[in-house]
Design a protein around this motif. Sequence first.
Motif, PDB file in Angstrom:
ATOM      1  N   PRO A  27       0.807  -1.221   0.000  1.00 45.09           N
ATOM      2  CA  PRO A  27       0.000   0.000   0.000  1.00 45.09           C
ATOM      3  C   PRO A  27       0.846   1.280   0.000  1.00 45.09           C
ATOM      4  N   PHE A  28       2.140   1.152   0.275  1.00 46.73           N
ATOM      5  CA  PHE A  28       3.041   2.312   0.321  1.00 46.73           C
ATOM      6  C   PHE A  28       3.783   2.530  -0.989  1.00 46.73           C
ATOM      7  N   CYS A  29       3.515   1.714  -1.987  1.00 40.71           N
ATOM      8  CA  CYS A  29       4.247   1.725  -3.256  1.00 40.71           C
ATOM      9  C   CYS A  29       3.462   2.494  -4.321  1.00 40.71           C
ATOM     10  N   GLY A  30       4.055   3.571  -4.827  1.00 47.13           N
ATOM     11  CA  GLY A  30       3.406   4.368  -5.865  1.00 47.13           C
ATOM     12  C   GLY A  30       3.220   3.605  -7.161  1.00 47.13           C
ATOM     13  N   THR A  31       4.204   2.820  -7.549  1.00 47.90           N
ATOM     14  CA  THR A  31       4.098   2.014  -8.759  1.00 47.90           C
ATOM     15  C   THR A  31       2.988   0.981  -8.619  1.00 47.90           C
ATOM     16  N   CYS A  32       2.814   0.452  -7.405  1.00 55.31           N
ATOM     17  CA  CYS A  32       1.745  -0.517  -7.152  1.00 55.31           C
ATOM     18  C   CYS A  32       0.375   0.120  -7.356  1.00 55.31           C
ATOM     19  N   LYS A  33       0.233   1.372  -6.978  1.00 54.40           N
ATOM     20  CA  LYS A  33      -1.053   2.053  -7.156  1.00 54.40           C
ATOM     21  C   LYS A  33      -1.399   2.156  -8.636  1.00 54.40           C
ATOM     22  N   THR A  43      -9.574  -6.170 -15.559  1.00 50.84           N
ATOM     23  CA  THR A  43     -10.594  -7.076 -15.029  1.00 50.84           C
ATOM     24  C   THR A  43     -12.021  -6.540 -15.139  1.00 50.84           C
ATOM     25  N   THR A  44     -12.189  -5.260 -15.372  1.00 51.53           N
ATOM     26  CA  THR A  44     -13.547  -4.735 -15.512  1.00 51.53           C
ATOM     27  C   THR A  44     -13.936  -4.498 -16.968  1.00 51.53           C
ATOM     28  N   GLU A  45     -12.985  -4.072 -17.795  1.00 45.65           N
ATOM     29  CA  GLU A  45     -13.329  -3.698 -19.162  1.00 45.65           C
ATOM     30  C   GLU A  45     -12.902  -4.707 -20.220  1.00 45.65           C
ATOM     31  N   ILE A  46     -11.801  -5.389 -20.018  1.00 45.19           N
ATOM     32  CA  ILE A  46     -11.282  -6.281 -21.061  1.00 45.19           C
ATOM     33  C   ILE A  46     -11.628  -7.743 -20.780  1.00 45.19           C
ATOM     34  N   TYR A  47     -11.371  -8.190 -19.555  1.00 47.90           N
ATOM     35  CA  TYR A  47     -11.639  -9.578 -19.164  1.00 47.90           C
ATOM     36  C   TYR A  47     -12.456  -9.607 -17.876  1.00 47.90           C
ATOM     37  N   PRO A  48     -13.751  -9.302 -17.957  1.00 46.84           N
ATOM     38  CA  PRO A  48     -14.552  -9.225 -16.734  1.00 46.84           C
ATOM     39  C   PRO A  48     -14.697 -10.556 -15.985  1.00 46.84           C
ATOM     40  N   THR A  49     -14.433 -11.667 -16.631  1.00 48.17           N
ATOM     41  CA  THR A  49     -14.535 -12.963 -15.944  1.00 48.17           C
ATOM     42  C   THR A  49     -13.196 -13.420 -15.361  1.00 48.17           C
ATOM     43  N   LEU A  50     -12.140 -12.676 -15.632  1.00 47.08           N
ATOM     44  CA  LEU A  50     -10.814 -13.038 -15.124  1.00 47.08           C
ATOM     45  C   LEU A  50     -10.733 -12.747 -13.626  1.00 47.08           C
ATOM     46  N   GLN A  51     -10.334 -13.737 -12.868  1.00 50.24           N
ATOM     47  CA  GLN A  51     -10.217 -13.600 -11.417  1.00 50.24           C
ATOM     48  C   GLN A  51      -8.751 -13.401 -11.033  1.00 50.24           C
ATOM     49  N   ILE A  52      -8.438 -12.237 -10.486  1.00 47.73           N
ATOM     50  CA  ILE A  52      -7.099 -11.966  -9.975  1.00 47.73           C
ATOM     51  C   ILE A  52      -7.241 -11.686  -8.489  1.00 47.73           C
ATOM     52  N   SER A  53      -6.510 -12.454  -7.694  1.00 49.37           N
ATOM     53  CA  SER A  53      -6.494 -12.219  -6.246  1.00 49.37           C
ATOM     54  C   SER A  53      -5.359 -11.259  -5.948  1.00 49.37           C
ATOM     55  N   LYS A  54      -5.533 -10.443  -4.904  1.00 53.67           N
ATOM     56  CA  LYS A  54      -4.446  -9.539  -4.544  1.00 53.67           C
ATOM     57  C   LYS A  54      -4.048  -9.772  -3.095  1.00 53.67           C
ATOM     58  N   CYS A  55      -2.765  -9.545  -2.832  1.00 55.75           N
ATOM     59  CA  CYS A  55      -2.224  -9.820  -1.513  1.00 55.75           C
ATOM     60  C   CYS A  55      -1.187  -8.753  -1.156  1.00 55.75           C
ATOM     61  N   ASN A  56      -1.388  -8.144   0.010  1.00 50.52           N
ATOM     62  CA  ASN A  56      -0.438  -7.162   0.532  1.00 50.52           C
ATOM     63  C   ASN A  56       0.825  -7.912   0.962  1.00 50.52           C
ATOM     64  N   ILE A  57       1.923  -7.649   0.312  1.00 56.18           N
ATOM     65  CA  ILE A  57       3.167  -8.376   0.592  1.00 56.18           C
ATOM     66  C   ILE A  57       3.648  -8.157   2.028  1.00 56.18           C
ATOM     67  N   ASN A  58       3.284  -7.036   2.624  1.00 56.17           N
ATOM     68  CA  ASN A  58       3.687  -6.763   4.006  1.00 56.17           C
ATOM     69  C   ASN A  58       3.017  -7.708   5.004  1.00 56.17           C
ATOM     70  N   ALA A  59       1.896  -8.303   4.607  1.00 58.90           N
ATOM     71  CA  ALA A  59       1.157  -9.211   5.484  1.00 58.90           C
ATOM     72  C   ALA A  59       1.648 -10.654   5.394  1.00 58.90           C
ATOM     73  N   VAL A  60       2.485 -10.942   4.396  1.00 61.73           N
ATOM     74  CA  VAL A  60       2.957 -12.319   4.182  1.00 61.73           C
ATOM     75  C   VAL A  60       4.465 -12.379   3.915  1.00 61.73           C
ATOM     76  N   PRO A  61       5.292 -11.795   4.790  1.00 63.80           N
ATOM     77  CA  PRO A  61       6.724 -11.741   4.498  1.00 63.80           C
ATOM     78  C   PRO A  61       7.373 -13.122   4.357  1.00 63.80           C
ATOM     79  N   ASP A  62       6.913 -14.101   5.115  1.00 59.99           N
ATOM     80  CA  ASP A  62       7.484 -15.444   5.020  1.00 59.99           C
ATOM     81  C   ASP A  62       7.157 -16.097   3.680  1.00 59.99           C
ATOM     82  N   VAL A  63       5.948 -15.910   3.206  1.00 63.57           N
ATOM     83  CA  VAL A  63       5.558 -16.465   1.904  1.00 63.57           C
ATOM     84  C   VAL A  63       6.325 -15.756   0.791  1.00 63.57           C
ATOM     85  N   ALA A  64       6.441 -14.437   0.898  1.00 69.60           N
ATOM     86  CA  ALA A  64       7.187 -13.665  -0.099  1.00 69.60           C
ATOM     87  C   ALA A  64       8.639 -14.131  -0.170  1.00 69.60           C
TER      88      ALA A  64
END
Length: 103
Positions: A27-33, A43-64
Amino acid sequence: MKEISRQQLIQMLGSQVGVSLVYFYSPFCGTCKLATKMLEVITTEIYPTLQISKCNINAVPDVAQSLKIKSVPLLLIMKHGEIVEEIYAFRSIEYLDKILEPY
């Protein structure tokens, strides 16, 4: 895009079924915004059925760390539990469209 929890992420990474797309951001990354806005257009205009999950990397440092994530933003594409693409440079909506078209 739907925010997923650490547990949901771990389940998704262990899934042997189908295609999964996970967008890692900070959430602190300008490029991420900017990347988030690009993916929202995708996901809204080109591929409305495409499912992309999002994850804050700060919440999962071990997985990252275990995935050896170099930086954010990152769009991780997995097929049958295997990572098939890591997209760090989002470049443009047209670029993402070409990458995501098969999914």
